[in-house]
Scaffold this motif. Structure first.
Motif, mmCIF file in Angstrom:
data_model
loop_
_atom_site.group_PDB
_atom_site.id
_atom_site.type_symbol
_atom_site.label_atom_id
_atom_site.label_comp_id
_atom_site.label_asym_id
_atom_site.label_seq_id
_atom_site.Cartn_x
_atom_site.Cartn_y
_atom_site.Cartn_z
ATOM 1 N N PRO A 1 -8.299 0.762 1.965
ATOM 2 C CA PRO A 1 -8.872 0.365 3.260
ATOM 3 C C PRO A 1 -7.958 -0.549 4.082
ATOM 4 O O PRO A 1 -8.079 -0.583 5.301
ATOM 5 C CB PRO A 1 -10.171 -0.362 2.872
ATOM 6 C CG PRO A 1 -10.500 0.145 1.505
ATOM 7 C CD PRO A 1 -9.190 0.418 0.844
ATOM 8 N N VAL A 2 -7.026 -1.273 3.418
ATOM 9 C CA VAL A 2 -6.105 -2.122 4.208
ATOM 10 C C VAL A 2 -5.244 -1.288 5.138
ATOM 11 O O VAL A 2 -4.788 -1.774 6.169
ATOM 12 C CB VAL A 2 -5.145 -2.988 3.334
ATOM 13 C CG1 VAL A 2 -5.831 -4.199 2.795
ATOM 14 C CG2 VAL A 2 -4.436 -2.187 2.275
ATOM 15 N N LEU A 3 -5.005 -0.041 4.747
ATOM 16 C CA LEU A 3 -4.229 0.844 5.614
ATOM 17 C C LEU A 3 -5.219 1.516 6.566
ATOM 18 O O LEU A 3 -5.650 2.652 6.348
ATOM 19 C CB LEU A 3 -3.491 1.864 4.732
ATOM 20 C CG LEU A 3 -2.098 2.300 5.132
ATOM 21 C CD1 LEU A 3 -1.196 1.159 5.542
ATOM 22 C CD2 LEU A 3 -1.450 3.073 3.998
ATOM 23 N N GLN B 1 -2.206 3.510 9.849
ATOM 24 C CA GLN B 1 -1.682 4.812 9.409
ATOM 25 C C GLN B 1 -0.981 5.524 10.566
ATOM 26 O O GLN B 1 0.044 6.173 10.368
ATOM 27 C CB GLN B 1 -2.800 5.687 8.847
ATOM 28 C CG GLN B 1 -3.343 5.126 7.551
ATOM 29 C CD GLN B 1 -4.184 6.139 6.772
ATOM 30 O OE1 GLN B 1 -3.895 7.328 6.767
ATOM 31 N NE2 GLN B 1 -5.203 5.667 6.104
ATOM 32 N N ALA B 2 -1.542 5.383 11.762
ATOM 33 C CA ALA B 2 -0.916 6.015 12.925
ATOM 34 C C ALA B 2 0.458 5.380 13.169
ATOM 35 O O ALA B 2 1.437 6.067 13.490
ATOM 36 C CB ALA B 2 -1.813 5.870 14.148
ATOM 37 N N ARG B 3 0.551 4.062 12.982
ATOM 38 C CA ARG B 3 1.854 3.393 13.139
ATOM 39 C C ARG B 3 2.830 3.848 12.070
ATOM 40 O O ARG B 3 4.013 4.065 12.348
ATOM 41 C CB ARG B 3 1.687 1.864 13.046
ATOM 42 C CG ARG B 3 1.166 1.237 14.311
ATOM 43 C CD ARG B 3 1.208 -0.277 14.248
ATOM 44 N NE ARG B 3 2.568 -0.816 14.242
ATOM 45 C CZ ARG B 3 2.837 -2.131 14.210
ATOM 46 N NH1 ARG B 3 1.851 -2.999 14.177
ATOM 47 N NH2 ARG B 3 4.077 -2.544 14.212
ATOM 48 N N VAL B 4 2.339 3.986 10.825
ATOM 49 C CA VAL B 4 3.221 4.427 9.734
ATOM 50 C C VAL B 4 3.767 5.822 10.045
ATOM 51 O O VAL B 4 4.964 6.094 9.876
ATOM 52 C CB VAL B 4 2.463 4.413 8.386
ATOM 53 C CG1 VAL B 4 3.279 5.077 7.286
ATOM 54 C CG2 VAL B 4 2.090 2.981 7.996
ATOM 55 N N MET B 5 2.907 6.701 10.533
ATOM 56 C CA MET B 5 3.362 8.053 10.895
ATOM 57 C C MET B 5 4.423 7.977 11.997
ATOM 58 O O MET B 5 5.483 8.581 11.888
ATOM 59 C CB MET B 5 2.180 8.908 11.368
ATOM 60 C CG MET B 5 1.317 9.470 10.264
ATOM 61 S SD MET B 5 2.188 10.659 9.209
ATOM 62 C CE MET B 5 2.218 12.094 10.285
ATOM 63 N N ALA C 1 0.861 -1.190 0.000
ATOM 64 C CA ALA C 1 0.000 0.000 0.000
ATOM 65 C C ALA C 1 0.891 1.232 0.000
ATOM 66 O O ALA C 1 2.060 1.160 0.383
ATOM 67 C CB ALA C 1 -0.901 0.004 1.226
ATOM 68 N N SER C 2 0.340 2.339 -0.449
ATOM 69 C CA SER C 2 1.103 3.593 -0.489
ATOM 70 C C SER C 2 0.513 4.585 0.484
ATOM 71 O O SER C 2 -0.709 4.685 0.616
ATOM 72 C CB SER C 2 1.035 4.206 -1.889
ATOM 73 O OG SER C 2 1.506 3.290 -2.836
ATOM 74 N N PHE C 3 1.402 5.328 1.131
ATOM 75 C CA PHE C 3 0.976 6.345 2.092
ATOM 76 C C PHE C 3 1.675 7.655 1.733
ATOM 77 O O PHE C 3 2.853 7.644 1.386
ATOM 78 C CB PHE C 3 1.350 5.903 3.508
ATOM 79 C CG PHE C 3 0.934 6.876 4.581
ATOM 80 C CD1 PHE C 3 -0.376 6.898 5.040
ATOM 81 C CD2 PHE C 3 1.851 7.764 5.124
ATOM 82 C CE1 PHE C 3 -0.766 7.802 6.019
ATOM 83 C CE2 PHE C 3 1.469 8.672 6.112
ATOM 84 C CZ PHE C 3 0.152 8.674 6.562
ATOM 85 N N SER D 1 -3.982 7.664 1.345
ATOM 86 C CA SER D 1 -3.405 6.362 1.016
ATOM 87 C C SER D 1 -3.934 5.915 -0.338
ATOM 88 O O SER D 1 -4.932 6.439 -0.832
ATOM 89 C CB SER D 1 -3.799 5.347 2.086
ATOM 90 O OG SER D 1 -5.215 5.166 2.069
ATOM 91 N N ALA D 2 -3.263 4.933 -0.930
ATOM 92 C CA ALA D 2 -3.698 4.412 -2.235
ATOM 93 C C ALA D 2 -3.108 3.026 -2.435
ATOM 94 O O ALA D 2 -2.193 2.622 -1.705
ATOM 95 C CB ALA D 2 -3.236 5.332 -3.364
#
Ligand code: AMP
Ligand code: GLY
Length: 429
Positions: free
Chosen positions: A234-236, A241-245, A192-194, A208-209
């Motif tokens: 939606p997988v993200l 997303q909070a973890r990715v940040m 996934a892309s963020f 995301s995409a």
């Protein structure tokens, strides 16, 4: 303010469309642009490798912001030349663009900052690389260090294939980009892309995409720049997303700043959602193409103002509710010229058909006008984009538009969004 947008693809058409709608934008210029961009901006012939010509254009046209679409001018240091001339730029400096321009640079930064990513070794000779292979197990992930137009990654199933690929890389298969090769541990999971906007200090998540990199249905055939995408992914989930940040984006921006190479612009993280959590595959220093088309389709805000805040180090002044995205899905289908990603047929006739549904937007990528007629002039030609209440609905709307377009020398994938459509239909979400 007057804005100069650099680039000529589907990504830049989407940016031009949103910039032209922005209250902060007075006049929009694009170089070199394309026939779709020409509907939104005044296209000008400027050689982006000629930094003094770009600076002279900015001075002559009271440009208050330059938006750099693709990665090559960033890695070439155009932002530095413009900033030195006092022109605000949306896009990182040459040193900061190494996050995209050098895989080894990014891997070393991840190692120092404790950012989750695949284990790796940087090698600078065939002997060294062959010796390093013994520390990995198949499949082997081999990456040319530098920019290779998305083609510098080889995933080899056997040791013999890996050794042959390494020999090609060090023999110059990717030119100077292969002078160093990164060997990586293979990560398993869904990709996934963020996206995040940053001015070097403040960071704002920007959606995301999910992309579809392979040329054929069912994710088969060679890799491309991207055959279609949808947003959000939606997988993200919000939690991921909070973890990715916290685990990836924030430590990257902080470390870059502490190292004296602050990163500003959009940071595009390619992620693998592994069983242990999200891990970084790679960074890009610009918007994705075609991910940008779906993000812009959903964005409600004043893009020009947001980009200007990034460019001037004032992103902390952004309204708290920004960026605002429509609460629906956008999906884009890329129509490419036959032969892509190898040697695409040029000059094929295109009839856009229509009128199309109000929730459809056709972004031009590789198109040209010849004697007033629209023809294909590149590999990826159109990005047919639609919104819908679900991925299934956006997909149906996008393909209805595709089917109303006549482009006999082109093709597209028929399954963009398949993962999410399957999940929607199975009632998983
Ligand atoms: P990149 O150009 O680094 O995004 O890599 C291109 C594609 O190769 C990615 O989209 C992934 O599908 C795949 N890939 C890259 N690195 C890895 C890895 N370490 N493990 C598994 N797949 C990878
Ligand atoms: N679509 C992938 C990229 O722009 O890198």
């Amino acid at each position: 303010m007057n804005i100069l947008l650099l680039g000529s693809g589907g990504r830049e058409h989407a940016l031009a469309w949103k910039l032209a709608q922005s209250p902060a934008c007075t006049r929009l210029y694009a170089a070199p642009g394309n026939p779709g961009i020409a509907e939104e901006a005044e296209c000008v012939a400027l050689e982006v490798t000629d930094h003094s010509a770009v600076i002279a254009f900015c001075a002559g046209n009271a440009i208050g912001l330059v938006v750099v679409g693709p990665e090559a001018p960033l890695v070439d240091g155009l932002s530095d030349s413009l900033r030195a001339a006092g022109v605000p730029v949306f896009g990182p400096s040459q040193a900061a663009a190494q996050l995209e321009g050098s895989k080894g640079f990014t891997k070393d930064l991840c190692a120092r900052a404790g950012i989750p990513t695949a284990g790796y070794v940087r090698t600078s000779s065939l002997e060294e690389a062959r010796a390093a292979l013994t520390r990995f197990s198949p499949p082997y992930v081999l990456k040319a260090d530098g920019l290779a137009a998305g083609k510098g990654v080889v995933i080899a199933e056997t040791l013999a294939d890996a050794e042959a690929a390494l020999a090609d890389m060090f023999a110059g298969a990717f030119g100077g980009a292969g002078a160093q090769v990164v060997i990586e541990e293979f990560m398993q999971g869904e990709e996934a892309s963020f996206f995040a906007l940053t001015d070097g200090t403040t960071i704002v998540p920007f959606g995301s995409a999910q992309d579809h990199k392979r040329v054929g249905d069912g994710d088969t055939g060679p890799n491309t720049g991207g055959m279609g995408a949808y947003s959000p992914a939606p997988v993200l989930t919000a939690e991921l997303q909070a973890r990715v940040m916290a685990e990836i984006i924030e430590p990257t921006v902080r470390t870059m700043r502490e190292d004296g190479v602050p990163y500003s612009g959009v940071l595009f993280a390619g992620l693998m959602l592994t069983a242990e959590g999200p891990k970084l595959i790679e960074y890009n220093a610009r918007f994705g193409d075609p991910e940008c088309q779906v993000l812009m389709m959903l964005l409600r805000d004043n893009l020009a103002h947001m980009m200007w805040l990034c460019a001037t180090g004032a992103l902390d002044e952004l309204d708290e509710e920004s960026p605002e995205f429509e609460a629906c899905t956008a999906l884009t289908v890329v129509m490419a010229a036959n032969g892509y990603p190898g040697s695409p047929d040029k000059g094929g006739a295109i009839n856009l058909g229509g009128p199309h549904h109000d929730l459809v937007k056709i972004f031009h990528a590789g198109t040209a006008l010849v004697d007033g007629a629209l023809v294909a002039s590149g590999g990826r030609v159109l990005a047919v984009t639609a919104t819908g209440a679900s991925v299934t609905e956006a997909q149906a709307r996008a393909y209805a538009a595709v089917d109303a377009i006549s482009f006999p020398s082109g093709f597209c994938r028929r399954d963009i969004g398949w993962r999410e459509v399957a999940r929607e239909q199975s009632g998983e979400i």
